[in-house]
Write a protein that holds these residues in place. Structure first.
Motif, PDB file in Angstrom:
ATOM      1  N   THR A 195       0.743  -1.304  -0.024  1.00 35.35           N
ATOM      2  CA  THR A 195       0.160  -0.198   0.123  1.00 35.35           C
ATOM      3  C   THR A 195       0.746   1.306   0.000  1.00 35.35           C
ATOM      4  O   THR A 195       1.735   1.485   0.982  1.00 35.35           O
ATOM      5  CB  THR A 195      -1.094   0.112   1.139  1.00 35.35           C
ATOM      6  N   VAL A 196       0.926   1.843  -1.023  1.00 38.07           N
ATOM      7  CA  VAL A 196       1.828   3.357  -1.286  1.00 38.07           C
ATOM      8  C   VAL A 196       0.791   4.606  -0.905  1.00 38.07           C
ATOM      9  O   VAL A 196      -0.042   4.608  -1.693  1.00 38.07           O
ATOM     10  CB  VAL A 196       2.305   3.248  -2.792  1.00 38.07           C
ATOM     11  N   LEU A 197       1.459   5.128   0.373  1.00 40.18           N
ATOM     12  CA  LEU A 197       0.686   6.424   0.371  1.00 40.18           C
ATOM     13  C   LEU A 197       1.724   7.584   0.096  1.00 40.18           C
ATOM     14  O   LEU A 197       2.896   7.586   0.748  1.00 40.18           O
ATOM     15  CB  LEU A 197       0.421   6.436   1.919  1.00 40.18           C
ATOM     16  N   ASP A 198       1.357   8.470  -0.670  1.00 40.70           N
ATOM     17  CA  ASP A 198       2.170   9.775  -0.999  1.00 40.70           C
ATOM     18  C   ASP A 198       1.300  11.013  -0.781  1.00 40.70           C
ATOM     19  O   ASP A 198       0.272  10.900  -0.302  1.00 40.70           O
ATOM     20  CB  ASP A 198       2.816   9.359  -2.484  1.00 40.70           C
ATOM     21  N   GLY A 199       2.303  12.051  -0.966  1.00 44.13           N
ATOM     22  CA  GLY A 199       1.595  13.252  -0.920  1.00 44.13           C
ATOM     23  C   GLY A 199       2.003  13.911   0.573  1.00 44.13           C
ATOM     24  O   GLY A 199       2.481  13.236   1.357  1.00 44.13           O
ATOM     25  N   PRO A 200       2.234  15.493   0.725  1.00 41.73           N
ATOM     26  CA  PRO A 200       2.806  15.821   1.825  1.00 41.73           C
ATOM     27  C   PRO A 200       1.872  15.358   3.311  1.00 41.73           C
ATOM     28  O   PRO A 200       2.633  15.341   4.164  1.00 41.73           O
ATOM     29  CB  PRO A 200       2.411  17.413   1.650  1.00 41.73           C
ATOM     30  N   GLY A 201       0.852  14.896   3.201  1.00 45.10           N
ATOM     31  CA  GLY A 201       0.024  14.671   4.307  1.00 45.10           C
ATOM     32  C   GLY A 201       0.343  13.043   4.874  1.00 45.10           C
ATOM     33  O   GLY A 201       0.171  12.688   5.771  1.00 45.10           O
ATOM     34  N   THR A 202       1.469  12.425   3.996  1.00 39.92           N
ATOM     35  CA  THR A 202       1.770  11.251   4.537  1.00 39.92           C
ATOM     36  C   THR A 202       3.200  11.570   5.226  1.00 39.92           C
ATOM     37  O   THR A 202       3.805  10.378   5.622  1.00 39.92           O
ATOM     38  CB  THR A 202       2.024  10.347   3.472  1.00 39.92           C
ATOM     39  N   ASP A 216      -1.797  14.340   7.950  1.00 37.54           N
ATOM     40  CA  ASP A 216      -2.827  14.670   7.757  1.00 37.54           C
ATOM     41  C   ASP A 216      -3.931  13.983   9.098  1.00 37.54           C
ATOM     42  O   ASP A 216      -5.089  14.099   8.632  1.00 37.54           O
ATOM     43  CB  ASP A 216      -3.067  14.117   6.502  1.00 37.54           C
ATOM     44  N   GLY A 217      -3.364  13.581   9.934  1.00 35.32           N
ATOM     45  CA  GLY A 217      -4.197  13.310  10.876  1.00 35.32           C
ATOM     46  C   GLY A 217      -4.456  11.747  11.038  1.00 35.32           C
ATOM     47  O   GLY A 217      -4.959  11.114  12.160  1.00 35.32           O
ATOM     48  N   ARG A 218      -4.371  10.969  10.054  1.00 38.21           N
ATOM     49  CA  ARG A 218      -4.324   9.626   9.991  1.00 38.21           C
ATOM     50  C   ARG A 218      -3.407   8.808  10.842  1.00 38.21           C
ATOM     51  O   ARG A 218      -2.353   9.413  11.364  1.00 38.21           O
ATOM     52  CB  ARG A 218      -4.226   8.629   8.711  1.00 38.21           C
TER      53      ARG A 218
END
Length: 394
Positions: A195-202, A216-218
């Motif tokens: 599972t790849v999570l990208d972007g500044p929120g990660t 991002d709160g996760r």
């Protein structure tokens, strides 16, 4: 020049071994490599050790020239004024020239809970992570932090072995890769179950024993968290009073000579020529090691040292054992549209493992034989760079 010269190489990685072997071109030079481990560690394969491979390490007798002395010890300080190094047992060893090739390691996580993470960048860290995984159920959630080559390779390796892996990029997946190659990498990781999570929120803001907290709160469950984001270099140069860049790399001119002392020459990840260091890689380390040796040899011969000329042609990353990406690059080390993927990419990546060691073996048997592609792009970058004093630390 004295009748006989002693060169100490601090560090036994790709840069240090290449430099040591190349220095044996002169029969009147004695070379001592000081390294804290008795075996050669090809760091570009440590993710495989984490995944269960047992053939990663190489004996120094296979890669070091017969005339090179290996001293398994730890340098605690360089006394540049006295031309000596201080060792862990309090003894000193004199030198005529010193090659600073201490390499790099993983960066310490600068978030709360960093003590709950594991690294891959050193042999000891990789072994500790492998042990931790061996003691963890196969169904446990594993999180790899960092979307660069080490993160991609570690995530792919563990997923291929049945682990449930989440890769947190903290930004872009494979930022060096061309966008087309990046999409291919994402597809291959997905097929492996990552599972790849990208972007500044990660970006990771906190780690606990059982979870990773994101910007991002996760909050993601994570029984094993692997930190591959960033790098760090040993602080030996700074502790020794030598000038470094803001990251701790030894600051040098374009001949790889320390800005403080012409008897100290740097190579590999721990060198910052003109405060414009090269991308960290085994390829660059070997080339810089060879050039550092050439700088020393030129000085011993009473000849001027030459500025480094090095260009890049590719960067490669494995994604499990069955696929990889061989990203072609321009001489200025920027990615082209062209790349090789899939099994062909994996085979090319495998060749980099083989030839990174073979280059050292060849240099041991025939010192002075290592060559690399040249390009004048660096000279142009330095020429066009705004005149300013480098950010140096003392």
């Amino acid at each position: 020049m004295t009748a006989h010269s002693h060169v100490i190489v601090v560090g036994g990685g790709f840069a240090g071994v290449m430099a040591a072997n190349r220095l044996t071109q002169r029969p009147d030079v004695t070379v001592t490599v000081i390294n804290s481990r008795p075996v050669f560690v090809p760091r570009l394969r440590l993710h495989q050790l984490v995944g269960g491979a047992d053939d990663v390490l190489v004996q120094y007798r296979e890669v070091l020239a017969d005339r090179v002395r290996l001293l398994v010890d730890h340098v605690t300080r360089i006394d540049a004024a006295g031309r000596a190094v201080e060792l862990a047992d309090g003894s000193r060893l004199d030198y005529d020239y010193l090659v600073y090739a201490v390499g790099s390691g993983g960066a310490e996580p600068r978030v709360p809970g960093g003590e709950f993470t594991h690294a891959v960048a050193t042999l000891e860290a990789a072994r500790a992570l492998r042990s931790r995984l061996d003691d963890t159920p196969g169904t446990a959630a594993v999180t790899v932090v960092g979307g660069g080559p080490t993160g991609i390779e570690t995530a792919g390796e563990l997923a291929e072995r049945g682990r449930r892996v989440t890769l947190l990029c903290g930004g872009t997946l494979g930022p060096y890769l061309h966008p087309r190659a990046r999409r291919t990498a994402a597809g291959r990781l997905a097929r492996l179950g990552v599972t790849v999570l990208d972007g500044p929120g990660t970006k990771v803001t906190r780690v606990t024993r059982e979870a990773v907290h994101l910007a991002d709160g996760r909050v993601l469950p994570s029984e094993v968290t692997v930190w591959t984001a960033g790098f760090g270099v040993p602080d030996l140069a700074a502790r020794s009073g030598l000038t470094t860049d803001s990251a701790g790399r030894l600051l040098t001119d374009e001949t790889l000579t320390s800005v403080d002392d012409e008897r100290v020459v740097a190579a590999g990840d721990s060198a910052a020529p003109s405060d414009l260091p090269f991308r960290m890689s085994a390829y660059a380390a070997g080339c810089l090691g060879a050039h550092a040796a050439d700088t020393v040899l030129n000085r011993l011969a009473g000849q001027p040292a030459e500025p480094l000329d090095l260009s890049f042609n590719a960067m490669c990353v494995s994604i499990g054992s069955g696929a990889g990406i061989f990203q072609l690059a321009s001489k200025d080390d920027t990615a082209k549209r062209l790349y090789v993927s899939g099994r062909a990419g994996a085979k090319l990546k495998g060749l980099t493992y083989t030839f990174s060691v073979k280059h050292l073996v060849k240099e041991a048997r025939k010192p002075g034989s290592h060559h690399w592609p040249k390009g004048e792009y660096r000279r142009e970058v330095l020429r066009d760079r705004p005149a300013q004093a480098p950010v140096a630390q003392r």
